[in-house]
Design an enzyme around this catalytic site. Structure first.
Site, PDB file in Angstrom:
ATOM      1  N   ILE A 695       2.577  -2.804  -7.556  1.00 28.35           N
ATOM      2  CA  ILE A 695       1.919  -3.949  -8.204  1.00 28.35           C
ATOM      3  C   ILE A 695       1.713  -5.124  -7.256  1.00 28.35           C
ATOM      4  CG2 ILE A 695       2.685  -3.412 -10.551  1.00 28.35           C
ATOM      5  CD1 ILE A 695       4.955  -5.400 -10.192  1.00 28.35           C
ATOM      6  N   GLY A 696       2.216  -5.046  -6.039  1.00 28.67           N
ATOM      7  CA  GLY A 696       1.989  -6.142  -5.118  1.00 28.67           C
ATOM      8  C   GLY A 696       2.901  -6.073  -3.913  1.00 28.67           C
ATOM      9  N   GLY A 698       5.313  -8.585  -1.241  1.00 29.39           N
ATOM     10  CA  GLY A 698       5.917  -9.873  -0.932  1.00 29.39           C
ATOM     11  C   GLY A 698       5.946 -10.103   0.555  1.00 29.39           C
ATOM     12  N   SER A 700       8.331  -9.647   2.579  1.00 25.15           N
ATOM     13  CA  SER A 700       9.095  -8.673   3.363  1.00 25.15           C
ATOM     14  C   SER A 700       9.156  -7.303   2.715  1.00 25.15           C
ATOM     15  CB  SER A 700      10.527  -9.201   3.569  1.00 25.15           C
ATOM     16  OG  SER A 700      11.114  -9.529   2.335  1.00 25.15           O
ATOM     17  N   GLY A 701       8.257  -7.003   1.798  1.00 30.96           N
ATOM     18  CA  GLY A 701       8.294  -5.678   1.226  1.00 30.96           C
ATOM     19  C   GLY A 701       7.315  -5.498   0.084  1.00 30.96           C
ATOM     20  N   LYS A 702       7.223  -4.252  -0.409  1.00 26.76           N
ATOM     21  CA  LYS A 702       6.367  -3.935  -1.539  1.00 26.76           C
ATOM     22  C   LYS A 702       7.140  -4.080  -2.847  1.00 26.76           C
ATOM     23  CE  LYS A 702       3.138  -0.699   0.652  1.00 26.76           C
ATOM     24  NZ  LYS A 702       2.556   0.652   0.589  1.00 26.76           N
ATOM     25  N   VAL A 703       6.368  -4.308  -3.940  1.00 24.66           N
ATOM     26  CA  VAL A 703       6.968  -4.463  -5.251  1.00 24.66           C
ATOM     27  C   VAL A 703       6.386  -3.410  -6.186  1.00 24.66           C
ATOM     28  CG1 VAL A 703       7.392  -6.021  -7.188  1.00 24.66           C
ATOM     29  CG2 VAL A 703       7.257  -6.937  -4.872  1.00 24.66           C
ATOM     30  N   ASP A 824      11.243 -21.981  -0.716  1.00 25.13           N
ATOM     31  CA  ASP A 824       9.886 -21.441  -0.849  1.00 25.13           C
ATOM     32  C   ASP A 824       9.402 -21.580  -2.285  1.00 25.13           C
ATOM     33  OD1 ASP A 824       7.536 -20.370   0.060  1.00 25.13           O
ATOM     34  OD2 ASP A 824       8.198 -18.293  -0.065  1.00 25.13           O
TER      35      ASP A 824
END
Length: 993
Positions: A695-696, A698, A700-703, A824
């Site tokens: 779904i997306g 970030g 530092s990684g995929k979600v 952030d």
């Protein structure tokens, strides 16, 4: 003749026109002059919440905030709470019609501003709550002779109050309290102020002297506050002439003698404060002042009994007699007072029972009678009117069951009944999770019985039930619990394994009960625990190595249980002041750091324990080596022989075995660390990590969106963030992972996204979060078409999202110790659930400050362009104010609909908003089209102003998140106008268990 009349008429017309022509410009010129004077004030003092709205492009200065006009002329300036630092300029007195000047609650730090002598029409002057210092000028009377109100309270004025204070013929209010005046009371001078109605000289270190009898001449006084100013002697009888008094406060002085009869017979006196004096005689029994509303004669040396005449005071709401030497019983008539709300009699020598009708006839809210010799039962109708919030009766001899009216007394906040003889079952309604307001319950050293519900109320902070007869299982603790003491009861069962709800707890004592089972492995989440006593139970099993995470633990007592196995080596990390592991079944070597004289009595009656050869202070045997070199060599030879034999069976068999072994290792290589009760397994998560569920991405990684578990066992949709361990980014990603796991694993707050567990291997790391159905705020503000949103968010929804987000950040800054800086904050990291309630997310950049209030430098800048505070980018300095700046940008996005880096020629949104605010002021054009409803425009523009303040260039000028939340709640019609307690950050948002 006609010509003469014509000439006369012509002259009259010319003169009239000339006069009219001259008078009109004069009025216009005066308005222009005052307009220019006010603009010069703005330039002098700089920007502030009010002056920022003073706009030079319009002449309507009479509509500016803080300005009052009559017939177009400025007559009043009211600018409190503007943080002014620069002195008051002389130009302010060029406003010739100025009659009212209020500059209270600012930061002025000069001597008294004598330039105000030129404000000749002043009637009202308030300079209170500043930092003015030095002596008042001797010619203070050069202030306006029209002055009626002079307030110089709460400053740093010193020396003597000048005699000229008595030369203001019209003065009605003189407030000089809370300074550092150290001369004599200016009694004779002040007594000349015949029209004076309000006088305060309290909290000043005057030279000790008798009561100023001259004040008896001030017959129009309605308010007299003279506490804490070194008054000695007796209260003079000539004050009986003060017939208009509503409030009389002589507290915290050195008065002696009797309370004069005129006070009790005073017909208009509504408030009486005489505490912290030196009275040594009985209260006169002839009390007939039926209009008295409040009586406070506490903190004295009063003796004798409480007069029955108090029962005649039918308007009495407060009765404070605490910290005296009163004896005898409390008159039954006190219990019949119809308006009594607060009675405080603690710290005396009272005996007998409480008035039997107490609480039945009045809205009683507070009862404090501790530290007396009272006995009998508590009155049956104590909480009859359901207003009671405090019961403080400790250190007496009360007995019997608690009154039935306490069953359903839901406003109770503090219940302090320890050291009495109460018995019977404790009311179950007081443990109610839904309705209860209790925060402190101290009922130790009684004979109460009963059981607990499965979970205690979230708002408990201290619970002490030790030395009673409570039974049944230990309840699950949650919320704000700091202290839980239940020693010497009949509690049984195991210690609940889900301890994450009390990660704030500092002291737990469950000693001398009937607790069994093993110590939960999750005990390591109690990272703030400094005292743990579980002695005298039947706890078995090993001591968890998780104790090594409890770095602030100083007192640990696990003695007299059935613990077995070795003492974890992680105990070497602890710095214990007291340790007792005696009378268990422990074996193996005592950790090296504990092999010293300080812990000599800590391990008695554990025959299986031993010490190293150079540490024998415990009289334990020296540990023997478990294997020698020859044994090890023989075992290795046997092992290699076995392997060789297996290899001879054939490569096919070996290949099958190796394949199975590899699969088993792959399965076991994933380590799951739970932070909540889980209804899914590692396999459930791993099997859902395929592209269709992506779904997306970030930083530092995929979600992924994964449905974990089955519906029958409580399966749920979760969000999984997958971080690959690559050679180039390994160290950096490891820090991201550890930071996010550490912070989110400890935080429990309804406005911070919940981290359910961590799953890690040598190849990748997974963070499993609760799933937020409505995605991010960024999508709803800036990508509505892409997500198929039906329309823009309305104002109430945007405001609620802002409040929710502010609560989460406020909790991180003000209720986490040490504080947490997110680093952030942005719309993309504010996630929305199915009800559009917001939660802060993505703590990969978050950092716990090493010490509250300190700045900390980082080696690299992290954050998102458009949201980063100026000092963060230039100096790499981090404190909570960078989050305040970023949150201000979020507010601007919510209000304007613009994105953070959309500032046009002004670089970014924050700078664009600042320019708009300074040059053009507030207008509906600033608002996103979706929130231009006239009913919300004013609130939205106020929040725009708040956002501009949050994004100020200087960190010290930005408000705290607690202040920001307080302001936002003012616009929430459900928050009671933002009237909140000190713990606003979590008082209004339930902590989750």
């Amino acid at each position: 003749m006609a010509n003469k009349r014509y000439v006369n008429f012509f002259l009259f017309f010319v003169i009239s026109f000339s006069l009219l022509h001259k008078s009109y410009p004069k009025s216009t010129n005066q308005s222009n002059e005052e307009h220019q004077i006010l603009l010069e004030l703005k330039n002098h003092w700089g920007s502030s919440p009010a002056l920022g709205r003073w706009n030079s492009t319009t002449a309507a200065h009479c509509n500016w905030e803080g300005i009052t006009c009559t017939n177009g002329a400025v007559i009043g300036i009211s600018l409190p709470n503007q943080t002014f630092i620069k002195p008051i300029p002389p130009s302010i007195c060029l406003l010739k019609n100025l009659t009212r000047l209020d500059l209270s609650y600012n930061n002025f730090s000069t001597s008294f501003p004598t330039m105000l002598y030129n404000c000749s029409n002043l009637k009202f002057l308030d300079l209170s709550n500043n930092a003015f210092d030095g002596q008042l000028p001797s010619d203070l009377n050069h202030l306006s002779a029209l002055l009626e109100h002079l307030n110089l309270s709460s400053n740093h004025f010193t020396g003597r109050i000048p005699p000229s204070i008595g030369l203001f013929p019209r003065l009605k209010s003189l407030l000089l309290d809370t300074n550092q005046f150290d001369g004599r009371y200016p009694a004779e001078d002040i007594s000349n102020l015949a029209d004076l109605e309000r006088l305060t000289l309290a909290v000043n270190p005057f030279v000790p002297a008798p009561f100023p009898v001259e004040f008896g001449r001030l017959t129009r006084l309605t308010y007299l506050w003279l506490s804490n100013m070194n008054i000695t002697g007796e209260i003079p009888k000539n004050l009986s002439s003060l017939r208009e008094l509503n409030l009389l406060d002589f507290s915290s002085n050195k008065l002696q003698g009797k309370i004069p009869t005129w006070i009790w017979q005073h017909k208009k006196l509504q408030n009486l404060y005489l505490y912290a004096n030196g009275f040594t005689d009985e209260i006169e029994p002839n009390v007939s002042a039926l209009n008295l509303v409040e009586i406070d004669v506490s903190s004295n040396e009063l003796i004798g009994t409480i007069p029955n005449g108090f029962g005649k005071l039918t308007n009495l709401t407060l009765l404070f007699l605490y910290f005296n030497k009163l004896s005898g019983s409390i008159p039954p008539s006190v219990g019949l007072l119809p308006k009594l709300t607060d009675i405080r009699l603690f710290g005396n020598m009272l005996s007998g029972s409480l008035p039997p009708e107490l609480g039945k006839h009045s809205p009683l809210a507070n009862l404090e009678v501790s530290n007396n010799n009272l006995s009998g039962k508590l009155p049956e109708g104590l909480c009859f009117n359901r207003k009671l919030y405090d019961i403080v009766v400790f250190n007496n001899s009360f007995s019997g069951k608690l009154p039935s009216s306490l069953d359903g007394c839901y406003l109770l906040n503090n219940l302090m009944m320890y050291n009495n003889n109460f018995s019977g079952e404790f009311p179950k309604s007081l443990w109610s999770v839904v309705t209860n307001q209790l925060s402190t319950v101290m009922i130790q050293n009684n004979r109460f019985s009963g059981t607990f519900p499965k979970q205690l109320p979230w708002n408990f902070t201290r619970l002490d039930i030790s030395n009673n007869k409570f039974s049944g299982p230990i309840p699950t603790l949650a919320g704000k619990m700091k202290v839980f003491i239940a020693a010497n009861n009949l509690l049984s069962g195991e210690i609940p394994w889900d301890l994450t709800g009390i990660s704030q707890v500092t002291e737990v004592d469950l000693s001398r009960n009937q607790i069994s089972g093993s110590l939960p492995m999750t005990i390591g989440v109690l990272v703030r625990l400094n005292t743990l006593n579980l002695s005298g139970n039947q706890i078995s099993g090993n001591i968890p190595a998780a104790f090594g995470f409890m770095t602030v633990l100083t007192i640990l007592d696990l003695s007299s249980n059935k613990l077995s196995g070795e003492i974890p080596k992680d105990f070497n990390k602890l710095r214990l002041n007291f340790l007792n592991l005696s009378m268990n079944q422990l074996i193996g070597e005592i950790p090296i750091s504990l092999q010293n004289e300080a812990y000599e009595q800590s391990f008695l009656f554990n025959p299986g324990l031993c010490v190293s050869s150079n540490n024998s202070v415990h009289n334990f045997p020296i540990c023997r080596a478990r294997t020698n070199g020859n044994d090890l060599f023989r075992r290795l030879i046997a092992l290699f022989s076995a392997v060789a034999s297996i290899m001879l069976l054939g490569s096919a068999v070996l290949g099958i075995m190796l394949l199975r072994r590899k699969k088993l290792q792959d399965h076991l290589s994933w380590k799951l660390t739970p932070f909540h009760i889980l209804h899914f397994t590692t396999t459930d998560i791993l099997s859902g990590l395929y592209e269709q569920n992506w779904i997306g991405s970030g930083r530092s990684g995929k979600v992924y969106r994964v449905y974990a578990g089955d519906r029958a066992s409580g399966g749920r949709m979760v969000a999984v963030k997958k971080i690959w361990n690559t050679p180039n980014l390994d160290d950096k990603l490891e820090k991201d992972f550890l930071a996010e796991a550490q912070i989110l694993g400890e935080i429990r707050h309804t406005n911070i996204v919940k981290l359910l567990c961590c799953i890690s291997s040598s190849d990748a790391k997974l963070l499993v979060y609760e799933y937020m159905e409505n995605g991010s705020l960024h999508q709803w503000l800036h990508q509505r078409e892409r997500i198929g949103a039906p329309g823009p968010l309305d104002w109430p929804t945007r405001l609620q999202i802002a409040i929710d987000s502010a609560r989460g950040l406020c909790y991180m800054h003000h209720h986490c110790s040490p504080p947490i800086v997110h680093r952030d904050v942005k719309c993309a990291n504010i996630l929305l659930d199915h009800n559009f309630r917001a939660k802060m997310a993505d703590f990969g950049l978050a950092k716990i400050l090493l010490k509250a209030g300190d700045d900390e430098s980082f080696s690299a800048i992290a954050g998102t362009f458009g949201y980063m505070a100026p000092e963060y980018g230039h100096r790499l300095k981090v404190n909570e104010k960078i989050d305040v700046y970023s949150f201000g940008v979020v507010l601007l996005e919510i209000i304007t609909g613009r994105v953070a880096n959309d500032g046009g020629e002004y670089y970014c949104l924050a700078q664009w908003a600042w320019r708009q605010y300074q040059e053009y002021g507030l207008s509906v054009d600033l608002l996103d089209e979706g929130i231009r409803d006239p009913t919300h425009v004013e609130d939205a523009l106020e929040v725009f102003t708040l956002a501009v303040i949050c994004t100020g260039e200087h960190p010290s000028m930005r408000p705290s998140m607690k202040d920001v939340l307080h302001v936002l709640l003012r616009f929430d019609r459900k928050s009671n106008g933002g009237i909140l307690q000190d713990d606003i950050c979590d008082e209004t948002a339930l902590l989750e268990s």
